[in-house]
Design a protein around this motif. Structure first.
Motif, PDB file in Angstrom:
ATOM      1  N   ALA A  17      -6.836   1.802   8.100  1.00 21.50           N
ATOM      2  CA  ALA A  17      -6.802   0.344   7.958  1.00 21.50           C
ATOM      3  C   ALA A  17      -6.290   0.010   6.567  1.00 21.50           C
ATOM      4  CB  ALA A  17      -8.201  -0.243   8.164  1.00 21.50           C
ATOM      5  N   HIS A 255       0.717  -0.422  17.095  1.00 17.63           N
ATOM      6  CA  HIS A 255       0.241   0.153  15.829  1.00 17.63           C
ATOM      7  C   HIS A 255       0.817  -0.500  14.578  1.00 17.63           C
ATOM      8  CE1 HIS A 255      -1.309   3.230  18.514  1.00 17.63           C
ATOM      9  NE2 HIS A 255      -2.110   3.562  17.525  1.00 17.63           N
ATOM     10  N   ARG A 258      -1.601  -1.969  12.238  1.00 13.67           N
ATOM     11  CA  ARG A 258      -2.430  -1.177  11.317  1.00 13.67           C
ATOM     12  C   ARG A 258      -1.745  -0.940   9.969  1.00 13.67           C
ATOM     13  NH1 ARG A 258      -5.173   2.789  15.164  1.00 13.67           N
ATOM     14  NH2 ARG A 258      -4.377   4.498  13.903  1.00 13.67           N
TER      15      ARG A 258
END
Ligand code: ADP
Ligand code: F6P
Length: 325
Positions: A17, A255, A258
């Protein structure tokens, strides 16, 4: 207060993260300033089991604050869930002299931290995940950056959606939680927001809303859906098109949510929580998670934290529903 915790480890675990680096930096610098030794452990609990770690100095965490991802790498380590894996990790801690650990990750990682704590290695968890799905915390490191990423991308989608008079179904991450969809849905002006916490009916909660908006002259729509809803998002676009006549497309953001440079909010809160985690270990206190309640940094016993129920923000959803048309 002097204690017997003189050497600590820090690791990142679960999904990466943005802001994890800021948390690690805060842990390392706080510990060094308290004259502790600090080891950066690579690839989550794998690094603990395989003794893949490096001793940190002030410069080890220079120039990482602004980067997404985690320079320590992260992993999901199945071996660590077994007693044999845990025992290997404990042996490595004893061999290296690690007598305390900061774990940056989600609820899964906190379970591992508890397992270690009750076997004699005091651990403190810091919430790092874009999902904002940690029951004890109102905020997790990475959530704010992910929201900004989603909002940037949906602004771009809106240009094309508007040009074609289309409906864009946008699927965002969050595992079983709808926080990304809810907050991003408001920020992006979604007509409909669907989250796993609130079961929905396609005719009543989606089609009727779009039809109503069509009557008021609206010609393009954003339907923000969390990945955890019980409906395939490609199918949802097909069903919306069939039932409303509005040409529809699905975009699964994936993704990319992220990645990216952490926002100021993520950097600052990661720094605050990383600092507090070391303060606790310095006082000899482990088996805790450091979390945020409103804008305050607080800490809880890990088991107590894991048993808390995640509160869904019904008020925010009501606001979204009121202003969406
Ligand atoms: P998150 O920390 O984001 O919730 P996971 O649930 O994938 O992500 O957990 C990350 C890692 O934490 C796992 O790969 C495992 O090493 C450890 N872990 C997860 N659940 C447990 C558990 N019940 N007991 C011990 N370790 C666990
Ligand atoms: O927990 C973060 C997260 O990105 C979730 O939103 C998503 O469901 C999951 O991880 C994806 O996991 P992986 O990176 O293993 O595909």
């Amino acid at each position: 207060m002097s204690t017997n915790i003189k050497t600590i480890g820090v690791l990142t675990s679960g999904g990466d993260a943005p802001g994890m680096n800021a948390a690690v930096r805060a842990v390392v610098r706080t510990a060094l300033n308290k004259n502790m030794r600090v080891f950066g452990i690579r690839q989550g609990y794998n690094g603990l089991i395989n003794c893949d770690m490096i001793e940190m100095n002030m410069n080890s965490v220079s120039d990482i604050l602004q980067h997404g991802g985690t320079f320590l790498r992260t992993a999901r380590c199945l071996e660590f869930k077994e007693e044999a894996g845990l025992q290997k990790a404990i042996e490595v801690c004893k061999k290296v002299g690690i007598d305390g650990l900061v774990v940056v990750g989600g609820d899964g990682s906190f379970r591992g931290a508890r397992d270690l704590s009750i076997r004699g290695i005091p651990c403190v968890g810091v919430p790092g995940t874009i999902d904002n799905d940690i029951s004890s915390s109102h905020y997790t490191v990475g959530f704010d950056t992910a929201l900004n990423t989603v909002s940037d991308m949906v602004d771009k989608l809106r240009d094309t959606s508007q040009s074609h008079n289309r409906c864009s179904v946008v699927e965002v991450m969050g595992r079983k939680a709808g926080d990304i969809a809810l907050h991003a849905g408001i920020a992006c002006g979604a007509t409909v927001i669907l989250v796993p916490e609130k079961p929905f009916d396609i005719d009543k909660d989606v089609v009727a809303k779009i039809n109503l908006a069509l009557k008021t002259g609206k010609k393009h729509f954003i339907v923000m859906v969390a990945e955890g809803i019980n409906y395939d998002s490609v199918q949802l676009a097909e069903d919306i098109e069939a039932k409303t006549g509005v040409e529809s497309r699905t975009t699964i953001l994936g993704h990319v949510q992220r990645g990216g440079s952490p926002t100021v909010r993520d950097r600052v809160n990661a720094s605050r929580m990383g600092y507090r985690a070391v303060e606790l270990l310095d006082k000899g206190i482990g088996n805790r998670v450091v979390v945020m309640r409103d804008d305050k940094v607080v800490d809880f016993d890990i088991l107590e934290a894991l048993n808390m129920k995640k509160e869904f923000d019904d008020e925010l959803l009501a606001i979204a529903n009121t202003i969406s048309l």
